[in-house]
Design a protein around this motif. Structure first.
Motif, PDB file in Angstrom:
ATOM      1  N   VAL A  24      -6.114  19.820  14.421  1.00  5.20           N
ATOM      2  CA  VAL A  24      -5.655  19.316  13.135  1.00  5.20           C
ATOM      3  C   VAL A  24      -4.574  18.265  13.342  1.00  5.20           C
ATOM      4  CG1 VAL A  24      -4.613  19.958  10.925  1.00  5.20           C
ATOM      5  CG2 VAL A  24      -6.102  21.580  12.102  1.00  5.20           C
ATOM      6  N   LEU A 116      -9.526  16.801  10.694  1.00  4.27           N
ATOM      7  CA  LEU A 116      -9.984  18.021  11.364  1.00  4.27           C
ATOM      8  C   LEU A 116     -11.069  17.680  12.375  1.00  4.27           C
ATOM      9  CD1 LEU A 116     -10.424  20.290   8.199  1.00  4.27           C
ATOM     10  CD2 LEU A 116      -8.378  20.019   9.616  1.00  4.27           C
ATOM     11  N   LEU A 125     -14.848  25.624   8.438  1.00  2.30           N
ATOM     12  CA  LEU A 125     -15.069  25.111   7.085  1.00  2.30           C
ATOM     13  C   LEU A 125     -16.123  25.920   6.325  1.00  2.30           C
ATOM     14  CD1 LEU A 125     -14.785  21.268   7.656  1.00  2.30           C
ATOM     15  CD2 LEU A 125     -13.125  22.798   6.578  1.00  2.30           C
ATOM     16  N   TRP A 179      -5.291  29.232   3.692  1.00  2.00           N
ATOM     17  CA  TRP A 179      -6.717  29.472   3.910  1.00  2.00           C
ATOM     18  C   TRP A 179      -7.147  28.939   5.278  1.00  2.00           C
ATOM     19  CZ3 TRP A 179     -10.422  25.893   5.008  1.00  2.00           C
ATOM     20  CH2 TRP A 179     -11.705  26.418   5.168  1.00  2.00           C
ATOM     21  N   LEU A 180      -6.718  27.715   5.619  1.00  2.00           N
ATOM     22  CA  LEU A 180      -7.126  27.093   6.885  1.00  2.00           C
ATOM     23  C   LEU A 180      -6.655  27.909   8.080  1.00  2.00           C
ATOM     24  CD1 LEU A 180      -8.536  24.592   8.113  1.00  2.00           C
ATOM     25  CD2 LEU A 180      -6.276  23.518   8.215  1.00  2.00           C
ATOM     26  N   GLU A 181      -5.411  28.332   8.078  1.00  2.00           N
ATOM     27  CA  GLU A 181      -4.880  29.120   9.192  1.00  2.00           C
ATOM     28  C   GLU A 181      -5.614  30.451   9.327  1.00  2.00           C
ATOM     29  OE1 GLU A 181      -0.748  29.340   8.205  1.00  2.00           O
ATOM     30  OE2 GLU A 181      -0.293  27.423   9.187  1.00  2.00           O
ATOM     31  N   SER A 183      -8.686  31.155   8.290  1.00  2.00           N
ATOM     32  CA  SER A 183     -10.075  30.907   8.674  1.00  2.00           C
ATOM     33  C   SER A 183     -10.204  30.465  10.124  1.00  2.00           C
ATOM     34  CB  SER A 183     -10.696  29.856   7.756  1.00  2.00           C
ATOM     35  OG  SER A 183     -10.713  30.328   6.430  1.00  2.00           O
ATOM     36  N   ALA A 184      -9.198  29.775  10.641  1.00  2.00           N
ATOM     37  CA  ALA A 184      -9.259  29.245  12.013  1.00  2.00           C
ATOM     38  C   ALA A 184      -8.709  30.219  13.048  1.00  2.00           C
ATOM     39  CB  ALA A 184      -8.487  27.932  12.083  1.00  2.00           C
TER      40      ALA A 184
END
Length: 192
Positions: A24, A116, A125, A179-181, A183-184
């Protein structure tokens, strides 16, 4: 007036997990503008964009241009324009160049943009995006105004590596980042 383009929308961005599945980079300092064509002026607008920027105005959900300046189709007669902002007053200049052809609204302080990439980008994603981002369905140059985990975003695919940029309203940047953290985490996320 406070210039939010120089302040991180994603100040809390941090590495998560132990891998390098998602890479990122925040794109700080971008100038952003919404351009909406005036009635009956689409052909004239396309000609002006070609003349002024040497960019073919995209029809539909596609992007044209480069990292420096891009026109991203986000809806009928509507584009999100991104510019690297090394040129002071870009949005004012854009407005003058397109005067009488389109309405131009400065969005520079309204959005945060992330770049990304990484081997697990599509898996990450897929946990929140309701559209198919695979190469056959969403090739390089594609743009989507959609939602990620109920948060409105604009996605555009820069290349088939894949590299995908995501613009998020600053007021939702914290929620998107959470959400990104999350999910990743299983794949690992690093900052570039």
């Amino acid at each position: 007036m406070l210039d939010l383009t120089q302040i991180s929308a994603f100040a809390g961005l941090r590495p998560v997990g132990s891998g390098r599945g998602l890479i990122v980079r925040e794109r700080i300092g971008l100038a952003l503008a919404t351009v909406m064509v005036r009635k009956g002026r689409t052909a004239a607008l396309a000609a002006a964009v070609k003349e002024q920027f040497d960019i073919a105005l995209p029809a539909g959900p596609h992007g044209s241009g480069s990292d420096s300046t891009s026109f991203l189709g986000t809806g009928p007669g509507r584009w999100l324009v991104t510019h690297d902002a090394r040129t002071p007053g870009f949005v004012d200049s854009l407005s003058r160049k397109l005067e009488g052809l389109a309405s131009v609204v400065d969005q520079s302080d309204a959005y945060g943009v992330l770049r990304l990439s990484g081997p697990s980008i599509l898996e990450v994603l897929a946990k929140g995006v309701a559209i198919d981002l695979s190469a056959p369905a969403f090739p390089a140059g594609s743009v989507a105004a959609t939602v990620v985990a109920h948060i409105g975003v604009t996605l555009w695919k820069v290349d088939e590596t894949p590299t995908i940029h995501v613009a998020v309203a600053r007021s939702y940047a914290g929620s998107f980042l959470h959400w990104l953290e999350t999910s990743a985490a299983i794949y690992g996320m690093i900052m570039e």
